[in-house]
Write a protein that holds these residues in place. Structure first.
Motif, PDB file in Angstrom:
ATOM      1  N   GLU A  15       0.844  -1.190   0.000  1.00  0.00           N
ATOM      2  CA  GLU A  15       0.000   0.000   0.000  1.00  0.00           C
ATOM      3  C   GLU A  15       0.879   1.239   0.000  1.00  0.00           C
ATOM      4  N   PRO A  16       0.606   2.229  -0.873  1.00  0.00           N
ATOM      5  CA  PRO A  16       1.394   3.462  -0.839  1.00  0.00           C
ATOM      6  C   PRO A  16       1.134   4.226   0.455  1.00  0.00           C
ATOM      7  N   VAL A  17       2.228   4.642   1.127  1.00  0.00           N
ATOM      8  CA  VAL A  17       2.102   5.351   2.405  1.00  0.00           C
ATOM      9  C   VAL A  17       2.809   6.704   2.375  1.00  0.00           C
ATOM     10  N   GLY A  18       3.466   7.018   1.259  1.00  0.00           N
ATOM     11  CA  GLY A  18       4.154   8.291   1.134  1.00  0.00           C
ATOM     12  C   GLY A  18       4.900   8.367  -0.180  1.00  0.00           C
ATOM     13  N   ILE A  19       5.631   9.466  -0.331  1.00  0.00           N
ATOM     14  CA  ILE A  19       6.453   9.657  -1.523  1.00  0.00           C
ATOM     15  C   ILE A  19       7.830  10.149  -1.100  1.00  0.00           C
ATOM     16  N   VAL A  20       8.809   9.865  -1.931  1.00  0.00           N
ATOM     17  CA  VAL A  20      10.177  10.331  -1.715  1.00  0.00           C
ATOM     18  C   VAL A  20      10.757  10.656  -3.090  1.00  0.00           C
ATOM     19  N   ASN A  21      11.612  11.666  -3.137  1.00  0.00           N
ATOM     20  CA  ASN A  21      12.110  12.131  -4.416  1.00  0.00           C
ATOM     21  C   ASN A  21      13.538  12.651  -4.270  1.00  0.00           C
ATOM     22  N   LEU A  22      14.374  12.273  -5.206  1.00  0.00           N
ATOM     23  CA  LEU A  22      15.676  12.907  -5.348  1.00  0.00           C
ATOM     24  C   LEU A  22      15.535  13.918  -6.481  1.00  0.00           C
ATOM     25  N   GLN A  23      15.956  15.142  -6.237  1.00  0.00           N
ATOM     26  CA  GLN A  23      15.939  16.191  -7.252  1.00  0.00           C
ATOM     27  C   GLN A  23      17.392  16.550  -7.512  1.00  0.00           C
ATOM     28  N   PHE A  24      17.860  16.304  -8.740  1.00  0.00           N
ATOM     29  CA  PHE A  24      19.277  16.430  -9.058  1.00  0.00           C
ATOM     30  C   PHE A  24      19.659  17.872  -9.338  1.00  0.00           C
ATOM     31  N   ARG A  25      20.732  18.290  -8.693  1.00  0.00           N
ATOM     32  CA  ARG A  25      21.303  19.619  -8.912  1.00  0.00           C
ATOM     33  C   ARG A  25      22.504  19.539  -9.840  1.00  0.00           C
ATOM     34  N   ALA A  26      23.116  18.364  -9.903  1.00  0.00           N
ATOM     35  CA  ALA A  26      24.277  18.089 -10.751  1.00  0.00           C
ATOM     36  C   ALA A  26      24.387  16.572 -10.866  1.00  0.00           C
ATOM     37  N   ASP A  27      25.381  16.096 -11.601  1.00  0.00           N
ATOM     38  CA  ASP A  27      25.543  14.651 -11.738  1.00  0.00           C
ATOM     39  C   ASP A  27      25.756  13.965 -10.396  1.00  0.00           C
ATOM     40  N   ASP A  28      26.408  14.661  -9.463  1.00  0.00           N
ATOM     41  CA  ASP A  28      26.767  14.020  -8.201  1.00  0.00           C
ATOM     42  C   ASP A  28      26.120  14.652  -6.969  1.00  0.00           C
ATOM     43  N   VAL A  29      25.143  15.534  -7.162  1.00  0.00           N
ATOM     44  CA  VAL A  29      24.486  16.206  -6.035  1.00  0.00           C
ATOM     45  C   VAL A  29      22.974  16.196  -6.255  1.00  0.00           C
ATOM     46  N   ALA A  30      22.247  15.853  -5.202  1.00  0.00           N
ATOM     47  CA  ALA A  30      20.783  15.870  -5.278  1.00  0.00           C
ATOM     48  C   ALA A  30      20.217  16.292  -3.931  1.00  0.00           C
ATOM     49  N   SER A  31      19.008  16.798  -3.966  1.00  0.00           N
ATOM     50  CA  SER A  31      18.286  17.058  -2.726  1.00  0.00           C
ATOM     51  C   SER A  31      17.243  15.966  -2.562  1.00  0.00           C
ATOM     52  N   VAL A  32      16.947  15.646  -1.330  1.00  0.00           N
ATOM     53  CA  VAL A  32      15.952  14.621  -1.039  1.00  0.00           C
ATOM     54  C   VAL A  32      14.750  15.296  -0.391  1.00  0.00           C
ATOM     55  N   ALA A  33      13.571  14.888  -0.855  1.00  0.00           N
ATOM     56  CA  ALA A  33      12.310  15.402  -0.308  1.00  0.00           C
ATOM     57  C   ALA A  33      11.390  14.213  -0.060  1.00  0.00           C
ATOM     58  N   TYR A  34      10.483  14.366   0.876  1.00  0.00           N
ATOM     59  CA  TYR A  34       9.622  13.245   1.259  1.00  0.00           C
ATOM     60  C   TYR A  34       8.342  13.774   1.874  1.00  0.00           C
ATOM     61  N   SER A  35       7.336  12.923   1.859  1.00  0.00           N
ATOM     62  CA  SER A  35       6.069  13.222   2.513  1.00  0.00           C
ATOM     63  C   SER A  35       5.392  11.898   2.842  1.00  0.00           C
ATOM     64  N   VAL A  36       4.871  11.800   4.034  1.00  0.00           N
ATOM     65  CA  VAL A  36       4.139  10.604   4.459  1.00  0.00           C
ATOM     66  C   VAL A  36       2.655  10.950   4.470  1.00  0.00           C
ATOM     67  N   PHE A  37       1.849  10.059   3.930  1.00  0.00           N
ATOM     68  CA  PHE A  37       0.415  10.301   3.849  1.00  0.00           C
ATOM     69  C   PHE A  37      -0.197  10.360   5.253  1.00  0.00           C
ATOM     70  N   PRO A  38      -1.247  11.172   5.432  1.00  0.00           N
ATOM     71  CA  PRO A  38      -1.788  11.465   6.768  1.00  0.00           C
ATOM     72  C   PRO A  38      -2.043  10.250   7.663  1.00  0.00           C
ATOM     73  N   ALA A  39      -2.643   9.215   7.154  1.00  0.00           N
ATOM     74  CA  ALA A  39      -2.991   8.058   7.994  1.00  0.00           C
ATOM     75  C   ALA A  39      -1.780   7.263   8.459  1.00  0.00           C
ATOM     76  N   HIS A  40      -0.610   7.563   7.927  1.00  0.00           N
ATOM     77  CA  HIS A  40       0.582   6.760   8.218  1.00  0.00           C
ATOM     78  C   HIS A  40       1.670   7.531   8.961  1.00  0.00           C
ATOM     79  N   ARG A  41       1.395   8.757   9.332  1.00  0.00           N
ATOM     80  CA  ARG A  41       2.391   9.584  10.015  1.00  0.00           C
ATOM     81  C   ARG A  41       2.650   9.095  11.441  1.00  0.00           C
ATOM     82  N   GLY A  42       3.840   9.443  11.948  1.00  0.00           N
ATOM     83  CA  GLY A  42       4.178   9.123  13.335  1.00  0.00           C
ATOM     84  C   GLY A  42       4.642   7.700  13.548  1.00  0.00           C
TER      85      GLY A  42
END
Length: 182
Positions: A83-110
């Motif tokens: 069951e999907p419980v959230g999302i996660v994403n790498l956003q690339f700034r360069a070939d060797d650098v990325a930022s990570v972002a995430y979100s957990v769906f409301p019923a699955h937090r904590g």
């Protein structure tokens, strides 16, 4: 910005036995769209809620992001039920650098889902994508997100003040970095 080449997805889903990080599927889109309308989610994100068109084209946009090297968006799923419980994403700034972002769906937090997913993605990014640095940004008022960064070994390197998503009161954003896989 992005990578100069497409991002190769993991050969098999990333898992720790509790959560799995895998490619997004059409069957995930209803849960992702619903979470995008959640008030707590809206509080921390700059993106608007998904409309019908974004929901309809979601998987194609995700596939294009992987192919272009801009990003590596994935779903966080329950390792037992898928069951999907959230999302996660790498956003690339360069070939060797990325930022990570995430979100957990409301019923699955904590339940510690975000740190588990971020650890899996971090290990994969350093090991398989040869990244040398990961970045993470969290609104300082979002204590849960700041804790995720700290639990996952990210080091705080500063603060940036920028307008709130609604364009009104400025808010401080904590800036974190990580340069080692463990």
């Amino acid at each position: 910005m992005g990578r100069s080449t497409p991002v190769e997805p993991p050969r098999t889903p990333l898992t720790d036995g509790t959560v799995t990080v895998r490619l997004r599927r059409e069957s995930d889109m209803d849960a992702i769209a619903a979470a995008s309308h959640d008030a707590e989610t809206r509080r921390w994100l700059d993106d608007g809620p998904m409309d019908a068109e974004a929901r309809r084209t979601g998987v194609a946009r995700v596939e294009a992001a992987w192919r272009s090297g801009r990003a590596a968006p994935a779903v966080i799923a329950d390792a037992v039920t898928d069951e999907p419980v959230g999302i996660v994403n790498l956003q690339f700034r360069a070939d060797d650098v990325a930022s990570v972002a995430y979100s957990v769906f409301p019923a699955h937090r904590g339940r510690g889902i975000a740190p588990r997913a971020v650890r899996l993605v971090t290990a994969w990014a350093f090991r398989d994508l040869a990244l040398t640095r990961l970045l993470l940004e969290a609104d300082e008022a979002n204590a849960a997100s700041v804790r995720v960064a700290e639990k996952c070994g990210f080091r705080r390197v500063g603060t940036r003040t920028s307008p709130a998503p609604d364009g009104t009161t400025p808010h401080p954003t904590a800036l974190f970095t990580r340069t080692t896989p463990n």
